[in-house]
Design a protein around this motif. Structure first.
Motif, PDB file in Angstrom:
ATOM      1  N   ILE A  65      35.670  40.334  27.645  1.00 52.44           N
ATOM      2  CA  ILE A  65      36.702  40.900  28.510  1.00 52.44           C
ATOM      3  C   ILE A  65      37.396  39.762  29.246  1.00 52.44           C
ATOM      4  O   ILE A  65      36.786  38.713  29.507  1.00 52.44           O
ATOM      5  CB  ILE A  65      36.102  41.919  29.501  1.00 52.44           C
ATOM      6  N   ARG A  66      38.658  39.932  29.535  1.00 57.35           N
ATOM      7  CA  ARG A  66      39.415  38.902  30.248  1.00 57.35           C
ATOM      8  C   ARG A  66      39.903  39.446  31.573  1.00 57.35           C
ATOM      9  O   ARG A  66      40.456  40.552  31.632  1.00 57.35           O
ATOM     10  CB  ARG A  66      40.615  38.440  29.419  1.00 57.35           C
ATOM     11  N   ILE A  67      39.660  38.687  32.641  1.00 56.48           N
ATOM     12  CA  ILE A  67      40.209  39.053  33.946  1.00 56.48           C
ATOM     13  C   ILE A  67      41.621  38.483  34.020  1.00 56.48           C
ATOM     14  O   ILE A  67      41.821  37.266  33.994  1.00 56.48           O
ATOM     15  CB  ILE A  67      39.342  38.510  35.097  1.00 56.48           C
ATOM     16  N   LYS A  68      42.596  39.350  34.080  1.00 53.33           N
ATOM     17  CA  LYS A  68      43.989  38.922  34.069  1.00 53.33           C
ATOM     18  C   LYS A  68      44.458  38.473  35.448  1.00 53.33           C
ATOM     19  O   LYS A  68      45.133  37.458  35.590  1.00 53.33           O
ATOM     20  CB  LYS A  68      44.886  40.071  33.587  1.00 53.33           C
ATOM     21  N   LYS A  69      44.108  39.257  36.463  1.00 54.97           N
ATOM     22  CA  LYS A  69      44.650  38.970  37.791  1.00 54.97           C
ATOM     23  C   LYS A  69      43.740  39.556  38.862  1.00 54.97           C
ATOM     24  O   LYS A  69      43.129  40.605  38.671  1.00 54.97           O
ATOM     25  CB  LYS A  69      46.059  39.573  37.923  1.00 54.97           C
ATOM     26  N   ILE A  70      43.655  38.848  39.968  1.00 52.42           N
ATOM     27  CA  ILE A  70      42.951  39.347  41.150  1.00 52.42           C
ATOM     28  C   ILE A  70      43.921  39.276  42.327  1.00 52.42           C
ATOM     29  O   ILE A  70      44.457  38.209  42.643  1.00 52.42           O
ATOM     30  CB  ILE A  70      41.691  38.519  41.462  1.00 52.42           C
ATOM     31  N   SER A  71      44.168  40.416  42.934  1.00 52.98           N
ATOM     32  CA  SER A  71      45.001  40.478  44.140  1.00 52.98           C
ATOM     33  C   SER A  71      44.088  40.735  45.326  1.00 52.98           C
ATOM     34  O   SER A  71      43.344  41.718  45.337  1.00 52.98           O
ATOM     35  CB  SER A  71      46.042  41.596  44.022  1.00 52.98           C
ATOM     36  N   SER A  72      44.133  39.850  46.291  1.00 54.28           N
ATOM     37  CA  SER A  72      43.250  39.938  47.458  1.00 54.28           C
ATOM     38  C   SER A  72      44.062  40.239  48.702  1.00 54.28           C
ATOM     39  O   SER A  72      45.122  39.646  48.923  1.00 54.28           O
ATOM     40  CB  SER A  72      42.487  38.626  47.644  1.00 54.28           C
ATOM     41  N   VAL A  73      43.548  41.147  49.511  1.00 51.13           N
ATOM     42  CA  VAL A  73      44.201  41.513  50.772  1.00 51.13           C
ATOM     43  C   VAL A  73      43.171  41.364  51.882  1.00 51.13           C
ATOM     44  O   VAL A  73      42.067  41.905  51.792  1.00 51.13           O
ATOM     45  CB  VAL A  73      44.737  42.954  50.742  1.00 51.13           C
ATOM     46  N   LEU A  74      43.534  40.620  52.931  1.00 47.44           N
ATOM     47  CA  LEU A  74      42.590  40.363  54.010  1.00 47.44           C
ATOM     48  C   LEU A  74      43.203  40.650  55.367  1.00 47.44           C
ATOM     49  O   LEU A  74      44.353  40.275  55.637  1.00 47.44           O
ATOM     50  CB  LEU A  74      42.116  38.909  53.996  1.00 47.44           C
ATOM     51  N   ASP A  75      42.430  41.308  56.214  1.00 47.61           N
ATOM     52  CA  ASP A  75      42.747  41.439  57.631  1.00 47.61           C
ATOM     53  C   ASP A  75      41.813  40.475  58.347  1.00 47.61           C
ATOM     54  O   ASP A  75      40.621  40.737  58.499  1.00 47.61           O
ATOM     55  CB  ASP A  75      42.509  42.868  58.115  1.00 47.61           C
ATOM     56  N   CYS A  76      42.349  39.334  58.752  1.00 50.81           N
ATOM     57  CA  CYS A  76      41.520  38.272  59.327  1.00 50.81           C
ATOM     58  C   CYS A  76      42.123  37.706  60.601  1.00 50.81           C
ATOM     59  O   CYS A  76      41.845  36.568  60.983  1.00 50.81           O
ATOM     60  CB  CYS A  76      41.326  37.154  58.311  1.00 50.81           C
TER      61      CYS A  76
END
Length: 739
Positions: free
Chosen positions: A623-634
């Motif tokens: 399997i291939r991971i195409k994209k990771i979108s990360s959202v942070l409240d920091c």
């Protein structure tokens, strides 16, 4: 925003002229307020300004690649109004006088958040004093003055004075009781992607890393350790080792009794030589007879057997809410169950573990990259039997740490060795030492049950089995989503290897199961998993009943849990609202692929969500991971460049553990030994990473670790979406995905 000082600020002149601002411990402040200034000890200064206008910041935090040596002075320089090109950083090292003023350890993603207020107050205090010095010289009101880029200027005129010109006069003034902070909209340095101040040192090889320490008359040491945890040395033959050209001496290393838990020193044989490589060669020539002890029977199967036994011995829950068993027995209630396994993980640091020590008969100096210098002092004091005020720690940069350098084992070993030979000695572990004698991420099994009735999630039961019980705080994040009827249980079993902090500590242990199981519940309810999270987080927060006693003076656990849930709910919702507003979840939906979502809070501070897009392929993993979108409240992101780097690093760290992690134990020996069988993610395996920070004017809440815990569950949820295969353990193999 106005703020009153809580620590006592002392101003004085630098030697040779200039301005120095120091902070004392609270106890000293009381002496000063009583007028007894003659009893003041020497104070540590954090900020100084010389006659050339250079702003020098004393860095007490440990620099291990996270950028604290730049982030902290950015905060101070912002409030000061400094010219960033004139900001310099000196490493203050460890000093007991800092205790009570600053956080003395570096970890838990706490450096920026814990020093945010202090750095701002120091910068604002110095700014107002420089303004006062200029006002006195010009005979004008301070209200007519402003500070920008290292100058104090008079509004409406061309008059201005540099920090260097005002430093000496400012040093003779009293620090103001109150100062006003800038509003975030006025920030010119904080919030900018400023270049790391230590980059030039690193690139030119001038950085003071522990492995680079070089002292006059220094010798080099390597230790052949017992391969089995807590095994003992029976005897050794050093005849061939002493024939190696450059080997000086060989002697036994006992199992030194540590001053703190989790600092066991493995017995072994020390080889002293005229270089590290000769010491390694001498080690290979040793003949050693070990008493491996009962731990020679340790194996992964023994861990599994211990967990199975512990799983049959749960007693009363740690805390409860509602009545899980009653609802379970009601007509129309359906129960689903799943078990998730999060195994031991190694650190596999790029810079091997090391320490240099010089015991001279009266004092002991240590040069080491450490997150916890006070622990080094405490443990070295015991190892060489001298008072802790006779120990000096020279803190070095670290080529990676991730929690491993929180422990003082190499410092203890180096100090003990130096005492035996009364010479400065550099101890260096091999890569194999670092992996096989690591302080591994604890092993955890999480057993989940959910009660479903009609289209509602009405009950949840969590049964945890761990090799380390960190205490009641372990349970705070098990159920962040309000469910009416809940039970949480815990059993701890004995560990079979060294264990310690691993990037994101116990949060990572629990996040995988929790965030995958909520997806399982969503599928059973035929609901979108992100929508279900949103639905649950809008429910009323109820009080739970804790079944563990509260220690005297401690806030009741039921109150702690309720406050925790209320605190994190808003951050969870702010992240979900951002995801919805930007359409990130919808955009991740593609034909023929899969998408997964997971989110986690880090000790009730930063909340991070990952949206992962995958597709099936014919690669070694399937399997291939195409994209990771990360959202942070920091909160406020002091330096977005560092912030993105920390998130990206956490993702790559977690992906390495997910694909290649875990350890194998056979006959008590850890089988992984180097990067050939403890692989790390390669550059061609890294997917596209897109980092989003929720706009925020709240104080910073940390970025070094929060992106690690939700990564594995987000990927596992995406794999299920793409393949229909529910994987509930790490590491994930090709067979797990396609068989």
């Amino acid at each position: 925003m106005k703020t009153s000082r809580r620590e006592f600020l002392k101003v004085s002149s630098l030697a040779g002229g200039g301005f120095m601002l120091a902070v004392s411990v609270p106890g000293v402040a009381k002496l000063v307020q009583a007028g007894n200034q003659t009893d003041l000890p020497e104070l540590n200064h954090f900020l100084s300004i010389d006659l050339d206008g250079n702003v020098i910041f004393q860095l007490t935090a440990h620099e291990m690649g996270q950028g604290s040596g730049t982030g902290l002075p950015m905060i101070l320089a912002e409030e000061l109004g400094a010219d960033w090109s004139k900001v310099r950083v000196n490493r203050a090292g460890y000093d007991k006088k800092f205790i009570g003023v600053i956080r003395e350890t570096t970890g838990g993603s706490g450096t920026i958040q814990d020093h945010w207020d202090l750095m701002r107050r120091m910068g604002a205090t110095a700014r107002e004093m420089l303004k006062s010095a200029a006002a006195n010289q010009w005979k004008v009101s301070v209200d007519q003055l402003k500070v920008e880029e290292g100058w104090v200027m008079e509004t409406g005129t061309t008059r201005r004075l540099s920090f260097g010109e005002l430093a000496e006069a400012a040093s003779k003034l009293k620090a103001p009781e109150e100062v006003e902070f800038k509003k975030p909209a006025e920030f010119k340095i904080v919030g900018q992607s400023v270049r790391n101040l230590i980059t030039d040192e690193v690139v030119t090889g001038k950085g003071n890393y522990g492995i680079n320490v070089d002292l006059p008359d220094m010798v080099y040491a390597s230790i052949e350790k017992c391969p089995v945890y807590k095994g003992k040395l029976k005897s050794f033959d050093d005849t061939e080792a002493l024939k190696v050209n450059g080997v000086i001496q060989v002697f036994a290393l006992p199992a030194l009794e540590p001053a703190e838990d989790m600092n066991h020193i493995q017995e072994g044989v020390v080889v002293i030589a005229n270089s590290t490589w000769v010491a390694f060669k001498g080690r290979k020539a040793l003949k050693i007879d070990w008493d491996l002890g009962d731990n020679s029977n340790n194996s992964n199967k023994k861990i599994e057997d211990g967990f199975n036994k512990a799983g049959e011995q749960f007693e009363e829950p740690v805390y409860t809410q509602g009545d899980y068993q009653k609802v379970k027995n009601e007509e129309g209630t359906k129960e689903i169950e799943s078990t998730y396994i999060n195994p031991h993980q190694a650190h596999a640091l790029m810079e091997p573990m090391n320490a240099t020590a010089h015991y001279d008969g009266d004092r002991c100096q240590i040069w080491v990259g450490t997150q916890n210098a006070s622990s080094v002092v405490l443990n070295v004091s015991k190892a060489v039997d001298i008072p802790d005020d006779k120990i000096e720690v020279h803190t070095q940069n670290s080529g990676g740490s991730f929690g491993r350098r929180y422990y003082p084992d190499t410092s203890i070993e180096a100090a003990y060795i130096s005492k035996q030979i009364i010479k400065p000695v550099k101890l260096t572990w091999t890569r194999e030492d670092g992996i096989q004698h690591d302080y591994f991420h604890p092993y955890q099994e999480s057993r989940f049950s959910a009660l479903l009735k009609e289209d509602q999630w009405v009950g949840m039961q969590v049964k945890l089995i761990k090799t380390v019980d960190y205490g009641s705080g372990d349970h705070l994040w098990e159920n962040p989503y309000p469910v009416d009827n809940m039970d949480t249980y815990l059993n701890a079993v004995d560990g079979l290897v060294h264990q310690g902090a691993w990037r994101s500590v116990q949060v990572h242990s629990s996040s995988m199961g929790k965030e995958c199981f909520i997806d399982e519940v969503a599928i059973a309810l035929e609901k979108d998993p992100v929508a279900l999270r949103n639905e649950l987080l809008t429910k009323e927060i109820e009080t739970v009943k804790f079944n563990r006693p509260t220690r005297p003076g401690q806030q009741p656990f039921d109150e702690i849990v309720k406050e925790f849930r209320i605190q994190i709910r808003d951050k969870y919702l702010s992240v979900l609202n951002y995801v919805e507003k930007e359409g990130l979840w919808e955009k991740a939906k593609t034909e023929g692929g899969g998408r997964g979502f997971a989110m986690e809070d880090f000790f009730a501070n930063t909340v991070c969500a990952h949206i992962v897009e995958v597709e099936k392929d014919n690669s070694d993993w399937g399997i291939r991971i195409k994209k990771i979108s990360s959202v942070l409240d920091c909160g406020i992101v002091v330096n977005p460049h560092f912030g993105r780097g920390q998130v990206e690093g956490s993702i790559i760290w977690a992906l390495s553990a997910m694909k290649y992690g875990g350890i194998d134990i056979k006959n008590g020996v850890v089988q992984q030994s180097n990067f050939h069988n403890n692989k790390l993610l390669r550059i061609d395996e890294v997917p596209e990473i897109e980092v989003h920070f929720v706009p925020n004017e709240e104080p910073p809440t940390g970025l070094g670790e929060p992106a690690t815990p939700p990564l594995a569950p987000a990927v596992l949820n995406a794999i299920y979406d793409a393949t229909g295969r529910r994987i509930r353990k790490l590491p994930v193999t090709r067979e797990d995905i396609i068989s």
